[in-house]
Design an enzyme around this catalytic site. Structure first.
Site, PDB file in Angstrom:
ATOM      1  N   SER A  62      41.463  39.987  53.196  1.00 59.04           N
ATOM      2  CA  SER A  62      40.606  40.797  52.328  1.00 59.04           C
ATOM      3  C   SER A  62      40.684  42.298  52.603  1.00 59.04           C
ATOM      4  O   SER A  62      39.976  43.064  51.963  1.00 59.04           O
ATOM      5  CB  SER A  62      39.154  40.341  52.451  1.00 59.04           C
TER       6      SER A  62
ATOM      7  N   THR B 282      35.240  42.962  52.999  1.00 57.39           N
ATOM      8  CA  THR B 282      35.540  44.391  53.157  1.00 57.39           C
ATOM      9  C   THR B 282      35.256  44.800  54.587  1.00 57.39           C
ATOM     10  O   THR B 282      34.310  44.282  55.177  1.00 57.39           O
ATOM     11  CB  THR B 282      34.594  45.219  52.244  1.00 57.39           C
TER      12      THR B 282
ATOM     13  N   THR C 108      39.313  47.653  51.479  1.00 56.34           N
ATOM     14  CA  THR C 108      39.315  46.270  50.988  1.00 56.34           C
ATOM     15  C   THR C 108      40.441  46.039  49.980  1.00 56.34           C
ATOM     16  O   THR C 108      40.922  46.983  49.350  1.00 56.34           O
ATOM     17  CB  THR C 108      37.969  45.940  50.302  1.00 56.34           C
TER      18      THR C 108
ATOM     19  N   ARG D 187      40.826  46.450  38.183  1.00 56.06           N
ATOM     20  CA  ARG D 187      39.404  46.335  38.548  1.00 56.06           C
ATOM     21  C   ARG D 187      39.144  47.102  39.857  1.00 56.06           C
ATOM     22  O   ARG D 187      39.887  46.996  40.818  1.00 56.06           O
ATOM     23  CB  ARG D 187      39.024  44.868  38.741  1.00 56.06           C
ATOM     24  N   VAL D 188      38.095  47.888  39.857  1.00 60.06           N
ATOM     25  CA  VAL D 188      37.690  48.611  41.060  1.00 60.06           C
ATOM     26  C   VAL D 188      36.298  48.121  41.438  1.00 60.06           C
ATOM     27  O   VAL D 188      35.419  48.009  40.579  1.00 60.06           O
ATOM     28  CB  VAL D 188      37.680  50.135  40.804  1.00 60.06           C
ATOM     29  N   GLY D 189      36.117  47.809  42.700  1.00 60.25           N
ATOM     30  CA  GLY D 189      34.810  47.331  43.159  1.00 60.25           C
ATOM     31  C   GLY D 189      33.950  48.467  43.692  1.00 60.25           C
ATOM     32  O   GLY D 189      34.191  49.647  43.418  1.00 60.25           O
ATOM     33  N   ASP D 190      32.970  48.095  44.468  1.00 64.48           N
ATOM     34  CA  ASP D 190      32.037  49.086  45.029  1.00 64.48           C
ATOM     35  C   ASP D 190      32.636  49.888  46.182  1.00 64.48           C
ATOM     36  O   ASP D 190      32.220  51.012  46.460  1.00 64.48           O
ATOM     37  CB  ASP D 190      30.783  48.377  45.552  1.00 64.48           C
TER      38      ASP D 190
ATOM     39  N   THR E 232      29.325  44.940  51.829  1.00 58.70           N
ATOM     40  CA  THR E 232      30.385  43.966  51.568  1.00 58.70           C
ATOM     41  C   THR E 232      29.778  42.912  50.654  1.00 58.70           C
ATOM     42  O   THR E 232      28.568  42.745  50.593  1.00 58.70           O
ATOM     43  CB  THR E 232      30.932  43.350  52.871  1.00 58.70           C
ATOM     44  N   GLY E 233      30.640  42.212  49.925  1.00 63.29           N
ATOM     45  CA  GLY E 233      30.139  41.232  48.966  1.00 63.29           C
ATOM     46  C   GLY E 233      30.619  41.578  47.585  1.00 63.29           C
ATOM     47  O   GLY E 233      31.517  42.405  47.406  1.00 63.29           O
TER      48      GLY E 233
ATOM     49  N   GLY F 203      31.206  43.355  44.633  1.00 64.14           N
ATOM     50  CA  GLY F 203      31.023  44.761  44.297  1.00 64.14           C
ATOM     51  C   GLY F 203      30.234  44.991  43.020  1.00 64.14           C
ATOM     52  O   GLY F 203      29.452  45.947  42.928  1.00 64.14           O
TER      53      GLY F 203
END
Ligand code: ASP
Length: 339
Positions: free
Chosen positions: A84, A187, A205, A215-218, A238-239, A241
């Site tokens: 990850s 992350t 991450t 796609r972009v996460g948090d 983490t988790g 996003g």
């Protein structure tokens, strides 16, 4: 420089002695780490512990807090077994690994970030260079990759045109994104309070395995996956996003600490707030770590079982965070083996 190295070597025994067997439930409001034991380094997941130790070694060898963040995060980024973080992470729906990272320096309130970055071994270094060498905060996609290459950062071959073409054809037949589970994302968020009272942090991450390309996460979003305020403290997430970035999760943790909450209580409160608003309730799958200027730290998860790593000059250990909900994400939580 030499003294720093010797200090770390003499610390080695106690670090090794604190194996993952020392996992324990964090006390309600862990006590502050005394100034003499600083730096304090807090990060997500058991794989954060070797990262923390690398960060500590970098600082004791005379490096800055940012060097600590960067060199600490290099550890999981380089770990091919880590599914990850870094190029060993899970690929997107087209079979391509796209990486997100950010870094923040308390002094000067500076930040740098990269997103949907392909083929670069150390996205955290790319993020640091965005912060230090450009007038910008965030670079994405091919622009971020070109910048990292121009900066001389290590890369892997990145001929992904065929992968994206195959994905485009597959998608024309069946549009589906692999659902996020606790097994296909994690992350490293790593926070450091230095002996001088300054605070820095970073995040890296490969994001949600099977995500849509682009796609972009948090994690690379300042205020969502990471936030540092040198007057107050720092927080990282983490988790899933999508369930952090709609709430500016890490920013909110820091703001609650500013209002006087202990880092752990601030993490718990943000999860409660998100779960109250979110249709998924406690199924939001998010966790936070935090530390404050006083040397206090804490973490919390929307489910029980989230583990985080805490390191200082005297000790290095993995702690179990309290969960707001009853669901247990298991001893590791993500898709890695504890180290
Ligand atoms: N927050 C990351 C993302 O959504 C994944 C994780 O930390 O589990 O990309």
């Amino acid at each position: 420089m030499k003294t720093g190295r010797r200090q770390f070597l003499s610390l080695g025994t106690s670090l090794v002695a604190c194996g993952t067997s020392s996992i324990s439930r964090a006390a309600e409001g862990a006590p502050a780490v005394p100034g003499t034991d600083l730096p304090l380094i807090v990060s997500t997941w058991p794989f954060g512990r070797p990262a923390n130790e690398a960060a500590l070694a970098a600082i004791l060898a005379g490096g800055s807090l940012l060097d600590g963040v960067e060199q600490g995060i290099h550890v999981p980024e380089l770990d091919a077994g880590n599914k990850s973080v870094g190029l060993g992470g899970l690929p997107n729906d087209a079979g391509v690994v796209q990486l997100d990272a950010c870094i923040m320096s308390g002094p000067g309130h500076r930040a740098g970030s990269v997103a949907a970055l392909e083929g670069i071994v150390h996205p955290i270094s790319a993020a640091r260079r965005v912060m230090e060498k450009t007038p910008h905060v965030m670079l994405v996609g091919e622009g971020a990759r070109m910048f990292a290459l121009e900066q001389g950062l290590a890369s892997r071959p990145n001929d992904t045109a065929a992968a994206y073409e195959a994905w485009r054809k597959k998608r024309a037949e069946k549009a589906a994104v692999k659902p996020a589970t606790e097994k296909n994302h994690d992350t490293i968020a790593l926070l450091i309070l230095g002996a001088d009272g300054n605070i820095c942090g970073g995040c890296s991450t490969s994001g949600w395995g099977g995500k849509l390309p682009g796609r972009v996460g948090d994690s690379p979003i300042i205020g969502s996956g990471l936030y540092v305020d040198n007057e107050v403290g720092a927080a990282g997430a983490t988790g899933l996003g999508e369930n952090v970035m709609r709430y500016c999760g890490s920013f909110l943790v820091v703001e609650l600490m500013r209002q006087g909450l202990h880092p752990q209580e601030a993490c718990l409160e943000v999860i409660r707030r998100i779960a109250k608003k979110d249709p998924k309730g406690m199924g939001i799958s998010v966790s936070f770590v935090a530390l404050d200027k006083q040397g206090r730290y804490g973490a919390a998860g929307s489910a029980a079982g989230f583990q985080y790593a805490v390191t200082n000059r005297k000790t290095s250990t993995v702690l179990k965070a309290p969960g707001v909900g009853n669901r247990d994400i298991g001893p590791v939580g993500g898709n890695q083996s504890p180290k």
